[in-house]
Enzyme design. Structure first.
Site, short mmCIF file in Angstrom:
data_model
loop_
_atom_site.label_atom_id
_atom_site.label_comp_id
_atom_site.label_asym_id
_atom_site.label_seq_id
_atom_site.Cartn_x
_atom_site.Cartn_y
_atom_site.Cartn_z
N TYR A 478 0.84 -1.20 0.00
CA TYR A 478 0.00 0.00 0.00
C TYR A 478 0.87 1.26 0.00
O TYR A 478 0.97 1.95 -0.98
CB TYR A 478 -0.97 0.00 1.19
CG TYR A 478 -1.99 1.10 1.09
CD1 TYR A 478 -3.10 0.95 0.26
CD2 TYR A 478 -1.85 2.29 1.79
CE1 TYR A 478 -4.05 1.97 0.14
CE2 TYR A 478 -2.80 3.31 1.68
CZ TYR A 478 -3.88 3.15 0.85
OH TYR A 478 -4.81 4.16 0.73
N SER A 558 -6.40 0.74 -4.62
CA SER A 558 -6.52 2.17 -4.38
C SER A 558 -5.15 2.83 -4.50
O SER A 558 -4.55 2.79 -5.57
CB SER A 558 -7.17 2.42 -3.00
OG SER A 558 -7.62 3.73 -2.88
N ASP A 642 -17.56 3.08 -8.44
CA ASP A 642 -16.53 3.58 -7.54
C ASP A 642 -16.48 5.10 -7.66
O ASP A 642 -16.01 5.64 -8.66
CB ASP A 642 -15.17 2.97 -7.89
CG ASP A 642 -14.10 3.26 -6.84
OD1 ASP A 642 -14.30 4.18 -6.03
OD2 ASP A 642 -13.07 2.57 -6.84
N HIS A 677 -15.89 1.07 -4.37
CA HIS A 677 -14.47 1.00 -4.05
C HIS A 677 -14.10 -0.27 -3.29
O HIS A 677 -12.93 -0.58 -3.13
CB HIS A 677 -14.08 2.24 -3.23
CG HIS A 677 -12.61 2.52 -3.22
ND1 HIS A 677 -11.88 2.74 -4.38
CD2 HIS A 677 -11.71 2.62 -2.19
CE1 HIS A 677 -10.61 2.97 -4.05
NE2 HIS A 677 -10.49 2.89 -2.74
#
Length: 717
Positions: A478, A558, A642, A677
């Protein structure tokens, strides 16, 4: 239509798997038209030929989505073990899951899923009574795509307000019910976004939202958040704006929380995802003036509890790893703060319950929990059930006991009942799952990134794994927004490891594992550090024979989708498979959609300076796909609803990959319809998604059958 004949496994790999050479699969990619759209940044022209895909309401975009899905599912349908994966996911997923209980009024509430329900059901029971269904989100919609996103009770538990999401959208509807009768007591509130619910007695509650934008509600920019107060029994149209309605109060993120004793309203106001101003209002009258606690956004600060006029706050102001301070409501500004629990070398997350602070520290991403009294005296260290992540330490002031959960990468989450006075706890619930944690192990290693920075990584797999460079591996990352990746169990990861796979998670810069300094080291013109950390993690796994290029997949969602997109365009030679999910992939325009401008603290924007523009352009995945390059097998995933990271990012990235791919590997996009999302996605859709993702991954690593057929046979028998 563009046809691409592809061998989905390298011949050498096929040979090493002792499988016959495959017939080539022909993928017919849809024609994606190009338009002459050009933007000029500081004198530099940048072409944007797929700009038209940003229009999520156009019939052309809708037709493109259908054609891309047809091509993708035409490919996925030919993976011979895809259905086996789906069946195994369903089998392992099908166990009862119970959340930690919490008390509201005369009832104890808890979330439960009997196995394969699309959404968790809220149950309750009185002491000595039978449990009953309080709220069943599976009845909100036929297909399970309407989900329960939050549930908040009045202090006496007599009323509750809950927010629902339809199709995964961040726009919510609010519903108020009488908890005894479970009947709806007034009209549904609409157009609530990025908000919780905070009750003021039984009279009403505070919530936040934006004005509904002109144009598409899924992609149009929203940047002035407002805090409203809703009085029960009155129309939503009459709700007064408490904060955020003027140009002086304009902020992108505004939230309001009422103290547990009901005396104060605390308002947080932020222009980005990091740093906030802080205000308070005496709730003896809504007409009372706002009192400023913090008038700048140089820190992340919030009130954790009150005691009379004392305000207890968690802050990273002059304390990058956070601390707890106290001030009096009559003098709440920073010069009057006094330390209660001082900053340490480890990052603090704090909760309160039973009249105590519970300080959870991250020690190399592993939980350590300490209990303090309100004078800052250490009461005890809570000895956790193992090495991993603890959550839920906290409750109401009057609670004598509460519940916490514990998990790690190979241990399904269990809950424990904790006595706040003695520190003793007992297991409350343990899952009955067809997975034995004793067969697996996690190892934390430390490796050096490109600039010599030491980065931790946890590697989980079956015990007895042979380090021969041939183990299918997912490297997940991430690296942003001060978010920490701590050990937690996942059914999908269990399936991957059950098949002999390795699951590796590095704690990259940009995250919060080592406090604010670690976060800042992965932002703006230091963002390349995050990609370098991820690349170095992949190289560590290869150098130490955990895997090799041919068996390595990289995955992230993301901001993690950006990580995958940047890594695969910078080092396409490093991995066999790339799996960018709901990614931020157009770094020159991300801030023009929905609330994307709030991410500028981490990213910077293409408009703020020529230097920042050039830096973003140099790594923006959409702008760094190069003609004549062989890219790894890529499955881009997104949802058509999303409205946080709009699907146009993924659409444009897939289009440019299909245009320029010069290798034999497929570049596909899987677009989930009526999905957002990720939060609230029905279980049925999750199972289908991961059957496709893992099937695509293993197939492109050269497997014609699942690596662990024994497990397959066992569950079929």
């Amino acid at each position: 239509m563009k046809k691409f004949s592809l061998l989905t496994a390298v011949i050498a790999m096929t040979a090493c798997q002792n499988t016959p050479q495959r017939e080539p699969i022909v993928v017919t990619y849809p024609n994606t038209k190009k338009v002459d759209t050009v933007d000029t940044y500081f004198g530099t022209e940048v072409k944007d030929p797929y700009r038209w895909l940003e229009d999520d309401r156009s019939s052309e975009t809708e037709a493109w989505v259908k054609e891309q899905n047809a091509a993708t599912f035409g490919y996925l349908d030919q993976i011979p073990f895809r259905e086996d994966l789906k069946n195994r996911l369903e089998k392992l997923w099908n166990y009862e899951k119970v959340g930690s209980p919490f008390k509201e009024g005369d009832y104890t509430y808890f979330y439960k899923n009997n196995g394969l329900q699309n959404q968790y059901v809220v149950y309750r029971k009185k002491e000595g009574g039978e449990e009953e269904v309080f709220l069943d989100p599976n009845k909100f919609s036929e297909d399970g795509t309407t989900s329960l996103m939050s549930l908040n009770f009045t202090k006496d538990g007599s009323k509750a307000a809950y927010l629902i999401s339809e199709g995964g959208s961040d726009w919510r509807k609010g519903i108020v019910i009488d908890t005894e009768s479970r009947e709806i007591v007034e009209d549904t509130l609409v157009d609530i976004k990025f908000s919780g619910i905070s009750w003021k007695g039984n009279e009403g509650f505070f919530y936040s939202s934006y004005d509904k934008p002109d144009g598409s509600e899924l992609s149009a920019k929203t940047d002035q958040h407002k805090l409203y107060y809703h009085i029960l029994g009155t129309p939503q149209s009459e709700d007064p704006v408490i904060f955020g309605g003027t140009s002086e109060e304009k902020h992108r993120y505004v939230g309001g929380n009422v103290s547990e004793d009901g005396k104060y309203l605390f308002i947080s106001a932020a222009t980005s995802t990091s740093g906030n101003k802080l205000f308070m209002k005496d709730l003896s009258s809504l007409e009372n003036p706002l009192v400023t606690i913090l008038d700048d956004t140089e820190s992340d600060t919030y009130v954790i509890d009150t005691d009379g006029s004392k305000l207890y706050m968690v802050t990273n102001r002059n304390a990058p790893n956070k601390k707890i301070v106290v001030a009096d409501a009559s003098n709440p500004t920073p010069e009057h703060w006094q330390d209660i629990i001082a900053e340490t070398e480890h990052v603090l997350t704090s909760g309160t319950g039973g009249g105590y602070f519970f300080a959870e520290y991250m020690v190399d991403a592993i939980s350590k929990v300490m209990q303090y009294d309100y004078e800052g005296n250490l009461v005890r260290e809570v000895k956790l059930p193992g090495v991993g992540s603890a959550n839920g330490f906290g409750g109401k002031k009057e609670d004598e006991e509460f519940y916490f959960s514990f998990t790690n990468y190979n241990t399904p989450s269990s809950s424990y009942k904790y006595n706040v006075e003695t520190g003793a706890y007992e297991q409350y619930w343990n899952p009955d799952i067809d997975f034995n944690p004793e067969d697996y192990e996690s190892t934390q290693v430390f490796y050096n990134s490109k600039d010599g920075t030491k980065v931790p990584m946890i590697i989980t797999h079956k015990k007895g794994l042979e380090l021969n460079g041939k183990n299918p591996t997912i490297l997940y990352g991430y690296g942003g927004f001060n978010i920490s990746l701590t050990p937690s169990f996942s059914i999908t990861n269990a399936i991957w490891m059950e098949q002999g796979g390795i699951y590796a998670v590095p704690n990259l810069r940009g995250g919060g594992e080592y406090g604010k300094k670690w976060h800042i080291a992965g932002t703006k013109q230091q963002k390349q550090n995050v990609f370098d950390d991820f690349i170095a993690a992949a190289e560590y796994l290869i150098d130490h024979q955990y895997t090799s290029k041919e068996y390595l997949a990289i995955r992230g969602g993301s901001n993690g989708g950006l990580l995958v997109g940047a890594t695969m365009t910078q080092r396409p030679d490093l991995m066999q498979v790339a799996l960018p999910a709901v990614g931020v992939l157009d770094m020159l325009r991300y801030h023009t959609f929905t609330a994307g401008a709030g991410w500028a603290y981490d990213y910077g924007t293409s408009e703020e300076s020529e230097e920042m523009f050039q830096y973003l352009k140099n790594y923006s995945p959409v702008h760094n796909v190069k003609e004549g390059t062989a890219y790894p097998a890529t499955l881009v995933t997104t949802g058509d609803h999303d409205d946080r990271v709009v699907p146009a990012h993924s659409f444009k990235f897939a289009a440019v990959l299909q245009e320029h791919q010069n290798g034999d590997s497929p570049t596909l996009i899987r677009i989930e319809t009526n999905a957002g999302h990720g939060a609230g996605t029905p279980v049925s859709k999750i199972i289908e998604q991961y059957a496709d993702i893992f099937g695509f991954t293993l197939f492109n690593m050269g497997f014609d059958k699942l690596p662990n057929q024994a497990v397959l046979k066992e569950f079929k028998d």
